[in-house]
Write a protein that holds these residues in place. Sequence first.
Motif, short mmCIF file in Angstrom:
data_model
loop_
_atom_site.label_atom_id
_atom_site.label_comp_id
_atom_site.label_asym_id
_atom_site.label_seq_id
_atom_site.Cartn_x
_atom_site.Cartn_y
_atom_site.Cartn_z
N ASP A 45 0.89 -1.15 -0.12
CA ASP A 45 -0.20 -0.06 0.07
C ASP A 45 1.17 0.95 0.10
O ASP A 45 0.69 2.49 -0.62
CB ASP A 45 -1.00 0.26 1.15
CG ASP A 45 -1.89 -1.22 1.32
OD1 ASP A 45 -2.38 -1.48 -0.15
OD2 ASP A 45 -2.49 -2.09 2.43
N GLU A 46 1.74 0.76 1.33
CA GLU A 46 2.53 2.51 0.88
C GLU A 46 2.91 2.82 -0.40
O GLU A 46 4.27 3.91 -0.53
CB GLU A 46 3.70 2.13 2.10
CG GLU A 46 3.10 2.45 3.52
CD GLU A 46 4.11 2.17 4.37
OE1 GLU A 46 5.59 2.27 4.22
OE2 GLU A 46 4.32 1.27 5.27
N LEU A 47 4.05 0.92 -1.07
CA LEU A 47 4.40 2.02 -2.47
C LEU A 47 4.26 1.95 -2.92
O LEU A 47 4.73 1.61 -5.03
CB LEU A 47 6.11 1.11 -1.69
CG LEU A 47 6.40 1.16 -0.91
CD1 LEU A 47 7.75 -0.13 -0.92
CD2 LEU A 47 7.39 2.50 -0.68
N ARG A 95 11.33 -4.32 8.48
CA ARG A 95 10.77 -3.61 7.40
C ARG A 95 11.33 -2.35 7.22
O ARG A 95 10.85 -2.01 5.68
CB ARG A 95 8.97 -3.23 8.23
CG ARG A 95 8.33 -1.37 7.92
CD ARG A 95 6.80 -1.50 8.45
NE ARG A 95 6.65 -0.35 7.79
CZ ARG A 95 6.76 0.59 7.00
NH1 ARG A 95 7.80 1.46 7.89
NH2 ARG A 95 6.24 0.80 6.76
N VAL A 96 12.12 -1.49 8.44
CA VAL A 96 13.15 -0.44 7.78
C VAL A 96 13.80 -1.01 6.50
O VAL A 96 14.15 0.07 5.62
CB VAL A 96 13.68 0.09 8.51
CG1 VAL A 96 14.44 1.22 8.24
CG2 VAL A 96 12.42 1.11 9.41
N GLN A 97 14.92 -1.85 6.71
CA GLN A 97 15.64 -2.85 6.08
C GLN A 97 15.10 -2.94 4.64
O GLN A 97 15.18 -2.95 3.76
CB GLN A 97 16.22 -4.41 6.81
CG GLN A 97 17.00 -3.50 7.54
CD GLN A 97 17.28 -4.66 8.06
OE1 GLN A 97 16.77 -6.08 8.28
NE2 GLN A 97 19.00 -4.65 8.63
N LEU A 98 13.64 -3.29 4.51
CA LEU A 98 12.89 -3.52 2.96
C LEU A 98 12.68 -2.40 2.75
O LEU A 98 12.87 -2.81 1.08
CB LEU A 98 11.78 -3.99 3.23
CG LEU A 98 11.50 -5.58 3.70
CD1 LEU A 98 10.91 -6.58 4.04
CD2 LEU A 98 12.62 -6.43 2.71
N LEU A 102 13.65 -1.27 -0.95
CA LEU A 102 13.01 -1.44 -2.24
C LEU A 102 13.30 -0.31 -2.74
O LEU A 102 13.05 0.00 -3.71
CB LEU A 102 11.69 -1.86 -1.71
CG LEU A 102 11.50 -2.92 -1.63
CD1 LEU A 102 9.92 -3.34 -0.90
CD2 LEU A 102 11.63 -4.31 -2.59
N GLU A 103 13.60 1.21 -2.02
CA GLU A 103 13.89 2.50 -2.19
C GLU A 103 14.88 2.80 -3.31
O GLU A 103 14.58 3.36 -4.81
CB GLU A 103 13.75 3.12 -1.39
CG GLU A 103 12.54 3.65 -0.82
CD GLU A 103 12.67 4.13 0.68
OE1 GLU A 103 14.30 4.64 1.03
OE2 GLU A 103 12.16 4.64 1.39
N GLN A 104 15.59 1.65 -3.92
CA GLN A 104 17.03 2.32 -4.26
C GLN A 104 16.60 1.33 -5.89
O GLN A 104 16.78 1.97 -6.91
CB GLN A 104 18.02 0.70 -4.03
CG GLN A 104 17.50 -0.05 -4.27
CD GLN A 104 18.82 -0.64 -3.58
OE1 GLN A 104 19.81 -0.93 -3.87
NE2 GLN A 104 18.94 -1.94 -2.74
#
Length: 107
Positions: A45-47, A95-98, A102-104
């Motif tokens: 949902d967030e991404l 969650r933070v690591q994922l 994924l942001e890259q």
Amino acid sequence: MATHVNDTNFDAEVLGATEPVLVDFWAEWCGPCKAMDPILDQLSDELAGTVKIVKLNAEENLGTVTRYNVRAMPTLMVFHGGEPVDMKVGAGQSRVQLVKWLEQFAA
């Protein structure tokens, strides 16, 4: 919520996607896979619009599992431009690591 894909629609949903796609290869018997579900659903949902998140049941879709040489559950594989570009095996990511990972790839 993450979309479920299978051998039949994998090429259209993943390889044909315009945005990067995270494929969660999971199995019903896999406890760590189930532990990742709420995180991946939330990130889906967030991404939305930047990274597509889909789930593939490895036991029911052996063609795709074999095609990408998936040997352990869970395997998280990122596809971009129809090609696998990165992967993580196991449920050791927070969650933070994922999100950072994924942001890259985010469109």
